[in-house]
Design an enzyme around this catalytic site. Structure first.
Site, PDB file in Angstrom:
ATOM      1  CE  LYS A  33      -2.109  -1.082   3.869  1.00 48.19           C
ATOM      2  NZ  LYS A  33      -1.693  -2.415   4.106  1.00 48.19           N
ATOM      3  NE  ARG A 108      -4.178  -1.658   9.986  1.00 52.38           N
ATOM      4  CZ  ARG A 108      -2.941  -1.072   9.624  1.00 52.38           C
ATOM      5  NH1 ARG A 108      -3.284   0.144   8.836  1.00 52.38           N
ATOM      6  NH2 ARG A 108      -1.842  -1.448   9.505  1.00 52.38           N
ATOM      7  NE  ARG A 148       7.323  -2.948   5.684  1.00 46.55           N
ATOM      8  CZ  ARG A 148       5.927  -2.963   5.711  1.00 46.55           C
ATOM      9  NH1 ARG A 148       5.651  -2.306   4.495  1.00 46.55           N
ATOM     10  NH2 ARG A 148       5.508  -3.384   6.863  1.00 46.55           N
ATOM     11  NE  ARG A 181       6.685  -0.565   9.660  1.00 43.55           N
ATOM     12  CZ  ARG A 181       5.346  -0.603   9.112  1.00 43.55           C
ATOM     13  NH1 ARG A 181       5.123  -0.361   8.046  1.00 43.55           N
ATOM     14  NH2 ARG A 181       4.228  -1.219   9.902  1.00 43.55           N
ATOM     15  NE  ARG A 192       2.010  -5.014  10.970  1.00 48.86           N
ATOM     16  CZ  ARG A 192       2.844  -4.839  10.223  1.00 48.86           C
ATOM     17  NH1 ARG A 192       4.291  -5.434  10.293  1.00 48.86           N
ATOM     18  NH2 ARG A 192       2.780  -3.778   9.189  1.00 48.86           N
TER      19      ARG A 192
HETATM   20  P1  AMP Z   1       0.755   0.020   9.189  1.00 50.43           P
HETATM   21  O1  AMP Z   1       2.109   1.094   9.051  1.00 50.43           O
HETATM   22  O2  AMP Z   1      -0.032   0.436   8.210  1.00 50.43           O
HETATM   23  O3  AMP Z   1       1.060  -1.283   8.833  1.00 50.43           O
HETATM   24  O4  AMP Z   1       0.620   0.350  10.661  1.00 50.43           O
HETATM   25  C1  AMP Z   1       1.515  -0.177  11.690  1.00 50.43           C
HETATM   26  C2  AMP Z   1       0.817  -0.117  12.896  1.00 50.43           C
HETATM   27  O5  AMP Z   1       0.276   1.066  13.212  1.00 50.43           O
HETATM   28  C3  AMP Z   1      -0.378  -1.090  12.993  1.00 50.43           C
HETATM   29  O6  AMP Z   1       0.180  -2.266  13.165  1.00 50.43           O
HETATM   30  C4  AMP Z   1      -1.251  -0.682  13.923  1.00 50.43           C
HETATM   31  O7  AMP Z   1      -0.716  -0.972  15.427  1.00 50.43           O
HETATM   32  C5  AMP Z   1      -1.180   0.783  13.636  1.00 50.43           C
HETATM   33  N1  AMP Z   1      -2.193   1.432  13.001  1.00 50.43           N
HETATM   34  C6  AMP Z   1      -1.864   1.915  11.438  1.00 50.43           C
HETATM   35  N2  AMP Z   1      -3.130   2.226  11.179  1.00 50.43           N
HETATM   36  C7  AMP Z   1      -4.119   1.998  11.906  1.00 50.43           C
HETATM   37  C8  AMP Z   1      -5.673   2.167  12.030  1.00 50.43           C
HETATM   38  N3  AMP Z   1      -6.072   2.713  10.714  1.00 50.43           N
HETATM   39  N4  AMP Z   1      -6.168   1.777  13.060  1.00 50.43           N
HETATM   40  C9  AMP Z   1      -5.576   1.324  14.272  1.00 50.43           C
HETATM   41  N5  AMP Z   1      -4.232   1.211  14.329  1.00 50.43           N
HETATM   42  C10 AMP Z   1      -3.457   1.475  13.381  1.00 50.43           C
END
Ligand code: AMP
Length: 238
Positions: A33, A108, A148, A181, A192
């Site tokens: 994404k 989400r 990554r 990360r 996740r």
């Molecule tokens: P991402 O970079 O999108 O994979 O997000 C990393 C982490 O941030 C996720 O595993 C969640 O802990 C938190 N996070 C990101 N976006 C959301 C969201 N829309 N709602 C809740 N937690 C989020």
């Protein structure tokens, strides 16, 4: 040739009248994404709004939200809806969102999707949100996540197996040492994915049932995925 399909989709959707409007990029962790949002951002000059990136910058700043979010993120769980919704509302009120934006990693949960629908409904003149889901199989995702690496300076994303930098662990653009990360481990990935299956998969059904939804195969070259997304968006806006 990778250029042609992107240019073709862009032509169809880049005349002066074309407003991408609000776009959601959906898909499991690691489907690409972030990479795709950056491509579309360059093509359409609309901002990418990644809730993961916004949360990580709060964690780095050590803000109140960042302190609340850090432990939750490190476990691979979701940050509570009201905290994330407030953060998104603040970002959407900035002027660079006028012609459209790409939400990456939001909504989400169904709660976040319902919040977003009401938020947009309360703003007459806003185009309806459209959602594109990128599909990638589980094993491929695991390789993408554990391989990554990210440049902490320019945010370029690499993968040590699939898209390595020219020099091991160093950014091609600015020579900075790449970082992993803290949640890109196999254990956190599994958590996740669980959160994704139980909470985010219903969001896809929500937008599918509204008829404002398309699916794109994410197991192709990056450029082919970008073309597929652009073509899907042009069709949904057509
Ligand atoms: P991402 O970079 O999108 O994979 O997000 C990393 C982490 O941030 C996720 O595993 C969640 O802990 C938190 N996070 C990101 N976006 C959301 C969201 N829309 N709602 C809740 N937690 C989020």
């Amino acid at each position: 040739m990778v250029e042609a399909p992107i240019a073709a989709a862009g032509r169809h959707s880049s005349d002066s009248e074309f407003r991408p409007g609000p776009i959601l990029l959906l898909g499991a962790p690691g489907v690409g994404k972030g990479t795709q949002a950056k491509k579309l951002m360059e093509a359409w000059k609309i901002p990418q709004i990644s809730t993961g990136d916004l949360l990580r910058s709060h964690v780095e700043m050590g803000s109140h939200l960042g302190r609340e979010a850090k432990a939750i993120m490190d476990r691979g769980e979701l940050v509570p809806d009201d905290l994330v919704n407030q953060m998104v509302a603040q970002r959407l009120s900035e002027p660079d969102t006028a012609a459209g934006y790409m939400l990456d990693g939001f909504p989400r949960t169904l709660g976040q999707a319902n919040w977003l629908d009401s938020y947009l409904a309360a703003r007459p003149g806003t185009l309806a949100v459209i959602a594109v889901s990128i599909q990638v199989g589980y094993n491929q995702l695991l390789r993408r996540i554990t391989g990554r690496r990210v440049c902490p300076v320019c945010s370029t994303i690499y993968n040590i197996y699939l898209q390595p930098p020219r020099v091991d662990e160093v950014c091609d653009r600015d020579g900075t040492k790449l970082v992993r990360r803290s949640d890109d481990t196999e254990k956190v990935f599994e958590e996740r994915m669980r959160a994704y299956q139980s909470l985010t998969a219903p969001v896809i059904e929500h937008y599918r049932s509204l008829g404002r939804f398309a699916e794109v195969n994410g197991e192709q070259a990056v450029e082919a995925v970008t073309s597929g997304i652009m073509a899907a968006i042009a069709k949904l806006r057509g």
